[in-house]
Design an enzyme around this catalytic site. Structure first.
Site, mmCIF file in Angstrom:
data_model
loop_
_atom_site.group_PDB
_atom_site.id
_atom_site.type_symbol
_atom_site.label_atom_id
_atom_site.label_comp_id
_atom_site.label_asym_id
_atom_site.label_seq_id
_atom_site.Cartn_x
_atom_site.Cartn_y
_atom_site.Cartn_z
ATOM 1 N N PHE A 171 14.881 -8.569 7.361
ATOM 2 C CA PHE A 171 13.717 -8.019 6.660
ATOM 3 C C PHE A 171 13.424 -8.939 5.481
ATOM 4 O O PHE A 171 14.265 -9.125 4.601
ATOM 5 C CB PHE A 171 13.996 -6.597 6.176
ATOM 6 C CG PHE A 171 12.898 -6.025 5.321
ATOM 7 C CD1 PHE A 171 11.727 -5.567 5.895
ATOM 8 C CD2 PHE A 171 13.037 -5.947 3.936
ATOM 9 C CE1 PHE A 171 10.705 -5.030 5.110
ATOM 10 C CE2 PHE A 171 12.028 -5.422 3.145
ATOM 11 C CZ PHE A 171 10.857 -4.967 3.742
ATOM 12 N N TRP A 221 18.286 -6.387 8.746
ATOM 13 C CA TRP A 221 17.334 -5.438 9.321
ATOM 14 C C TRP A 221 18.055 -4.128 9.629
ATOM 15 O O TRP A 221 19.094 -4.114 10.275
ATOM 16 C CB TRP A 221 16.706 -6.008 10.585
ATOM 17 C CG TRP A 221 15.676 -5.076 11.172
ATOM 18 C CD1 TRP A 221 15.867 -4.165 12.163
ATOM 19 C CD2 TRP A 221 14.303 -4.964 10.777
ATOM 20 N NE1 TRP A 221 14.700 -3.486 12.430
ATOM 21 C CE2 TRP A 221 13.720 -3.961 11.585
ATOM 22 C CE3 TRP A 221 13.506 -5.612 9.827
ATOM 23 C CZ2 TRP A 221 12.380 -3.587 11.470
ATOM 24 C CZ3 TRP A 221 12.173 -5.244 9.721
ATOM 25 C CH2 TRP A 221 11.626 -4.251 10.529
ATOM 26 N N GLY A 228 17.508 2.202 12.108
ATOM 27 C CA GLY A 228 17.610 3.593 11.686
ATOM 28 C C GLY A 228 16.239 4.220 11.614
ATOM 29 O O GLY A 228 15.327 3.839 12.350
ATOM 30 N N ASP A 250 9.318 6.228 -7.280
ATOM 31 C CA ASP A 250 8.460 6.380 -6.099
ATOM 32 C C ASP A 250 9.263 7.126 -5.035
ATOM 33 O O ASP A 250 9.509 6.618 -3.946
ATOM 34 C CB ASP A 250 7.990 5.021 -5.584
ATOM 35 C CG ASP A 250 6.934 5.150 -4.487
ATOM 36 O OD1 ASP A 250 6.404 6.265 -4.299
ATOM 37 O OD2 ASP A 250 6.647 4.149 -3.817
#
Length: 265
Positions: A35, A73, A76, A163
């Protein structure tokens, strides 16, 4: 994306990984998946070492000055809304709020704590000049925030994610829970995170139980802080979504703000 392809090499296939910023990518070769994110939070390494985000593999600086981070990465899924009231969420958030390593690094980066008085000034400036808003509702909300400012001052500050959306909580196939997307993190009263989580995902009658799992007692003072920040954040999101022209989201936060009308009296 061409800079990324050049930096990684021809054996990698790079594709957008979704998200609203367009700065996240999936990189794949025959052996692994990564990622990638452009200019992500500079304290990602500490979060990775603490097991709060997926493992950081490497960091590269591109020729244009951008910094790319590569994380393992995660196979899930995101948490469902109903799962947000589970013990593992309370325990991970408590771990984050009580991490001296994360707090010290944030402070070394020169981050200043967010004081409630500064947040109130920011909200007033955000409100000025808007003619589409419900002026009476906002005036009552700002009056409430000002009236109760002393009750939320001088609280211990921690690193808050700020957030706390269920889509930022990832559960790995090994059942390890992660909290991702730290771009909005601040040093502030932990009630910022608690207010967003409790009001959105935990039934009111379960707050005391959830907070005991988090590690605090639910008393009048904590309730006041949670309510104060929920009103402040609802007001901010209401105006922000109006500015973006996202009327449905603006109405959602206006309705949440309206739910506190009794407190304004």
């Amino acid at each position: 994306m061409s800079e990324l392809e050049h930096a990684l090499g021809s054996e990698w296939v790079i594709s957008p990984a979704g998200g609203t910023t367009g700065e996240a990518f999936l990189a794949e070769n025959q052996n692994e998946k990564l990622f990638l994110k452009r200019n992500s939070s500079p304290f990602l390494a500490v979060l990775s070492a603490e097991g709060i985000v997926p493992k950081l593999v490497w960091t590269k600086r591109l020729e244009n000055g951008d910094v790319i981070t590569a994380q393992k990465w995660l196979e899930g899924r995101v948490l469902g809304k109903r799962e947000m009231k589970e013990d593992k969420v309370a325990k991970l958030l408590s771990k984050i709020h009580h991490s001296s390593e994360i707090l010290h690094l944030f402070m070394r980066m020169g981050k200043m704590p967010l004081e409630p008085s500064n947040l109130l000034v920011r909200l007033i400036n955000q409100y000025r000049g808007h003619d589409q808003v419900d002026h009476a509702l906002i005036a009552h909300a700002l009056e409430y925030l000002h009236k109760h400012l002393d009750q939320v001052r001088r609280q211990e500050k921690v690193v808050c994610h700020s957030d706390i959306n269920h889509e930022n909580w990832l559960l790995g196939e090994d059942d390890h829970l992660y909290l991702i997307d730290w771009d909005q993190a601040v040093i502030a009263d932990p009630a910022i995170d608690l207010s967003m989580l409790l009001y959105q995902y935990v039934p009111r009658e379960q707050w005391q139980t959830w907070l005991s799992k988090y590690g605090v007692e639910f008393d009048h003072q904590l309730h006041m802080r949670i309510q104060w920040y929920m009103i402040a954040l609802s007001l901010s999101y209401y105006i922000w979504y109006l500015e973006k022209g996202e009327i449905d989201n603006a109405l959602k936060w206006k309705n949440r703000l309206s739910q506190h009308k009794l407190a304004f009296c």
